[in-house]
Design a protein around this motif. Structure first.
Motif, mmCIF file in Angstrom:
data_model
loop_
_atom_site.group_PDB
_atom_site.id
_atom_site.type_symbol
_atom_site.label_atom_id
_atom_site.label_comp_id
_atom_site.label_asym_id
_atom_site.label_seq_id
_atom_site.Cartn_x
_atom_site.Cartn_y
_atom_site.Cartn_z
ATOM 1 N N UNK A 131 -9.177 15.297 14.104
ATOM 2 C CA UNK A 131 -7.900 15.812 13.854
ATOM 3 C C UNK A 131 -7.208 15.282 12.561
ATOM 4 N N UNK A 132 -6.193 15.753 12.106
ATOM 5 C CA UNK A 132 -5.546 15.324 10.881
ATOM 6 C C UNK A 132 -4.716 13.966 11.327
ATOM 7 N N UNK A 133 -4.337 13.366 10.433
ATOM 8 C CA UNK A 133 -4.860 13.404 9.013
ATOM 9 C C UNK A 133 -5.879 12.788 8.537
ATOM 10 N N UNK A 134 -6.711 11.969 9.558
ATOM 11 C CA UNK A 134 -7.596 11.182 8.889
ATOM 12 C C UNK A 134 -8.932 11.536 9.631
ATOM 13 N N UNK A 135 -9.184 12.820 9.966
ATOM 14 C CA UNK A 135 -10.336 13.370 10.381
ATOM 15 C C UNK A 135 -11.137 12.835 11.801
ATOM 16 N N UNK A 188 0.969 -1.463 -0.135
ATOM 17 C CA UNK A 188 0.106 0.005 0.065
ATOM 18 C C UNK A 188 1.034 1.202 -0.051
ATOM 19 N N UNK A 189 0.853 1.845 -0.829
ATOM 20 C CA UNK A 189 1.660 3.306 -1.082
ATOM 21 C C UNK A 189 0.888 4.471 -0.369
ATOM 22 N N UNK A 190 1.242 4.706 0.746
ATOM 23 C CA UNK A 190 0.655 5.958 1.607
ATOM 24 C C UNK A 190 1.318 7.218 1.359
ATOM 25 N N UNK A 191 0.548 8.341 1.269
ATOM 26 C CA UNK A 191 1.385 9.649 1.320
ATOM 27 C C UNK A 191 1.896 10.022 2.446
ATOM 28 N N UNK A 192 2.878 10.751 2.563
ATOM 29 C CA UNK A 192 3.908 10.924 3.756
ATOM 30 C C UNK A 192 3.102 11.689 4.839
ATOM 31 N N UNK A 193 2.216 12.076 4.759
ATOM 32 C CA UNK A 193 1.269 12.574 5.971
ATOM 33 C C UNK A 193 0.332 11.474 6.753
ATOM 34 N N UNK A 194 0.413 10.545 6.177
ATOM 35 C CA UNK A 194 -0.585 9.263 6.819
ATOM 36 C C UNK A 194 0.296 8.520 7.724
ATOM 37 N N UNK A 195 -0.376 8.008 8.740
ATOM 38 C CA UNK A 195 0.303 6.912 9.727
ATOM 39 C C UNK A 195 0.610 5.805 8.805
#
Ligand code: HEC
Ligand code: HEC
Length: 272
Positions: free
Chosen positions: A242-246, A41-48
């Motif tokens: 809150x960020x990043x997953x609301x 799974x390629x996740x963006x850098x701001x994701x856990x």
């Protein structure tokens, strides 16, 4: 007369015993190759990071099997509903109803939850957190009387005698015989599919990565939501969403009083 009653009782008992039993449907599967492909799974850098249990790593074959099971009404007693009946992709994997209806048309007491980014949940699943993992959770809807109202032995029998599923279980989990298909493996596959229901490229995500910008109105909303300026009134949303997953992946008292009955409320349910 007495004997007749007894005989009928025995027959009913026998039928229910047979009906509740998993048949040992045999079928050698070793001729089908077992070469699972790791799914990255390629996740963006701001994701856990997305953590997966050690005994259920993501593979293309496992996800494919889970996807089929998720959309297949074979899981319900009368073949009328699947997981996707209450978790529709077009509604962010919920059903847009206040409370969900099961196969018998009976409403449950809660609203179907969105499954977007559900793989990141650490604090327990369901509105009350009672299921620990996606693997534990996926076992439950099949036998829930308000949901799919079936029994696992029945589902397992149908899967074992199915034209396609034995091959898919072999390719995903390397089972050697059809009789090794179990509810635990079905749940593992469904959990794998759910872990890749990821939203990572919304406008909000792109802004987090410096790739997009808020409009003026959005910027005012963002300020209120995240309480950016202590001198202005704020909406406090960002404390819990809150960020990043609301979400802060936590349980809160949000001030709504508990309702002992949903009567009255149910008239608002949108029945499709
Ligand atoms: C009849 C409607 C219905 C069906 C069918 C159904 N669900 Fe659900 N689902 C719900 C409801 C309602 C909740 C919330 C229940 C609660 O909190 O007690 C829920 C919650 C969940 C959650 C928890 C999500 C979270 O963020 O905590 C997962 C995961 C889930 N369902 C997966 C599935 C799977 C997998 C299937 C099929 C095996 C399925 N559901 C079938 C209605 C349904
Ligand atoms: C004290 C923590 C808390 C604060 C503050 C808070 N929320 Fe929530 N919010 C929750 C919880 C918990 C839920 C889910 C439970 C429920 O629906 O009762 C929720 C649900 C929601 C939902 C529905 C999500 C869904 O999947 O159906 C939206 C939309 C929402 N909040 C927006 C907001 C906005 C906008 C604000 C600020 C004005 C806000 N929330 C402030 C805790 C909070």
């Amino acid at each position: 007369m007495k004997l007749k009653v007894k005989t009928i009782f025995c027959i009913i008992l026998l039928i229910s015993f047979i009906a509740c039993k998993e048949d040992n449907i045999e079928g050698d599967l070793t001729a089908i190759p077992y070469k699972p492909d790791n799914y990255v799974v390629n996740l963006p850098s701001h994701f856990p990071p997305l953590s997966t249990p050690q005994d259920n790593p993501l593979t293309s074959q496992g996800i494919q099997l889970g996807r089929h099971l998720f959309y297949d009404p074979i899981l319900s007693a009368d073949s009328s509903m699947s997981c996707a009946s209450c978790h529709l992709p077009e509604f962010a994997f919920t059903d847009a109803n206040a409370t969900s209806l099961g196969i018998d048309g009976l409403p449950g007491t809660r609203s179907s939850m969105s499954l977007i980014n559900v793989g990141f949940v650490q604090s327990g699943l369901f509105w009350d957190g009672r299921a620990k993992t996606l693997e534990d959770q996926a076992i439950l809807p099949v036998e829930d009387p308000i949901e799919l109202h079936n029994t696992w032995p029945d589902v397992v029998n149908k899967l074992r005698s199915h034209a396609v599923y034995p091959r898919m279980f072999r390719e995903a989990f390397g089972i050697r015989n059809t009789s090794e298909i179990t509810k635990e493996l079905a749940a593992k596959a469904i959990a794998q599919f759910e872990r890749i229901i990821i939203s990572k490229d919304s406008k909000f995500d792109r802004i987090q990565q410096g790739k997009d910008f808020y409009t003026d109105l959005e910027l005012i909303g963002q300020g209120l939501y995240f309480d950016n300026d202590p001198d202005l009134p704020d909406a406090e949303c960002g404390h819990c969403h809150n960020t990043p997953l609301a979400t802060s992946d936590d349980f809160f008292n949000n001030g709504i009083t508990q309702s002992s009955t949903l009567e009255g409320f149910r008239t608002l349910v949108v029945v499709k």
